[in-house]
Design a protein around this motif. Structure first.
Motif, PDB file in Angstrom:
ATOM      1  N   SER A  14      39.279 -36.898  66.488  1.00 36.52           N
ATOM      2  CA  SER A  14      38.868 -37.460  67.410  1.00 36.52           C
ATOM      3  C   SER A  14      37.445 -37.645  67.946  1.00 36.52           C
ATOM      4  N   ALA A  29      28.367 -42.305  78.025  1.00 35.04           N
ATOM      5  CA  ALA A  29      29.661 -41.624  77.865  1.00 35.04           C
ATOM      6  C   ALA A  29      30.515 -43.068  77.979  1.00 35.04           C
ATOM      7  N   THR A  30      30.134 -43.516  78.940  1.00 35.64           N
ATOM      8  CA  THR A  30      31.489 -44.939  79.357  1.00 35.64           C
ATOM      9  C   THR A  30      31.534 -45.324  78.277  1.00 35.64           C
ATOM     10  N   PHE A  33      34.294 -44.091  75.727  1.00 41.92           N
ATOM     11  CA  PHE A  33      35.068 -43.724  76.533  1.00 41.92           C
ATOM     12  C   PHE A  33      35.977 -44.851  76.578  1.00 41.92           C
ATOM     13  N   GLU A  34      35.431 -45.488  76.085  1.00 42.77           N
ATOM     14  CA  GLU A  34      36.120 -47.074  76.251  1.00 42.77           C
ATOM     15  C   GLU A  34      36.523 -47.323  75.068  1.00 42.77           C
ATOM     16  N   TYR A  38      42.548 -42.801  75.544  1.00 39.94           N
ATOM     17  CA  TYR A  38      42.770 -41.036  76.413  1.00 39.94           C
ATOM     18  C   TYR A  38      41.942 -41.422  77.461  1.00 39.94           C
ATOM     19  N   ALA A  40      39.670 -40.398  80.825  1.00 40.15           N
ATOM     20  CA  ALA A  40      38.529 -39.758  80.370  1.00 40.15           C
ATOM     21  C   ALA A  40      38.115 -38.265  80.494  1.00 40.15           C
ATOM     22  N   THR A  42      39.886 -36.174  78.888  1.00 39.93           N
ATOM     23  CA  THR A  42      39.791 -36.068  77.579  1.00 39.93           C
ATOM     24  C   THR A  42      39.247 -35.721  76.615  1.00 39.93           C
ATOM     25  N   ILE A  43      38.530 -36.750  76.520  1.00 42.50           N
ATOM     26  CA  ILE A  43      37.202 -37.723  75.827  1.00 42.50           C
ATOM     27  C   ILE A  43      36.041 -37.084  76.377  1.00 42.50           C
ATOM     28  N   SER A  44      36.052 -35.969  77.651  1.00 41.31           N
ATOM     29  CA  SER A  44      34.451 -35.289  78.316  1.00 41.31           C
ATOM     30  C   SER A  44      35.226 -34.391  77.224  1.00 41.31           C
TER      31      SER A  44
END
Length: 118
Positions: A14, A29-30, A33-34, A38, A40, A42-44
């Protein structure tokens, strides 16, 4: 940043995908995330690991956080890895790059064309 921390951060699929996405330039960041299924947070967390390793920079603009690659850390990693690449491979790669570089097209001499018609 330590090489160990950098390589651990790069070792996750990832996080590699995030780094690939950032090769086009700075992204909010958005937008990152798209690209994942997962949640948000988790990606954060992945973004936090990349930031802690020094692989990404952040910039806040209002409520948005923008991420970009930290090229200095990649240069540091490249310098460390150079010790493991044999000189023979480096020389061969340079020759290949020179051989495959585009050459300017030959200019057609109109006089030669004229001569061939007779």
């Amino acid at each position: 940043m330590s090489i160990e921390q950098i390589t651990k951060a790069i070792g996750d699929e990832s996080r590699k995908k995030i780094l690939d996405l950032l090769t086009v330039g700075e992204l909010p960041a958005t937008a990152l995330f798209e690209q994942f299924e997962y949640a948000a947070p988790t990606i954060s967390r992945h973004l936090s690991v990349l930031k802690e390793a020094g692989l990404v920079n952040t910039r806040r603009e209002g409520v948005f956080i923008y991420y970009s690659l930290n090229k200095e850390t990649f240069k540091e990693l490249e310098e460390w890895l150079e010790a493991f690449v044999p000189v023979k491979i480096k020389v061969k790669q340079e020759r290949t790059e020179r051989a495959t570089s585009p050459r300017p097209p030959k200019k057609e001499n109109t006089f030669d064309k004229f001569q061939s018609e007779f």
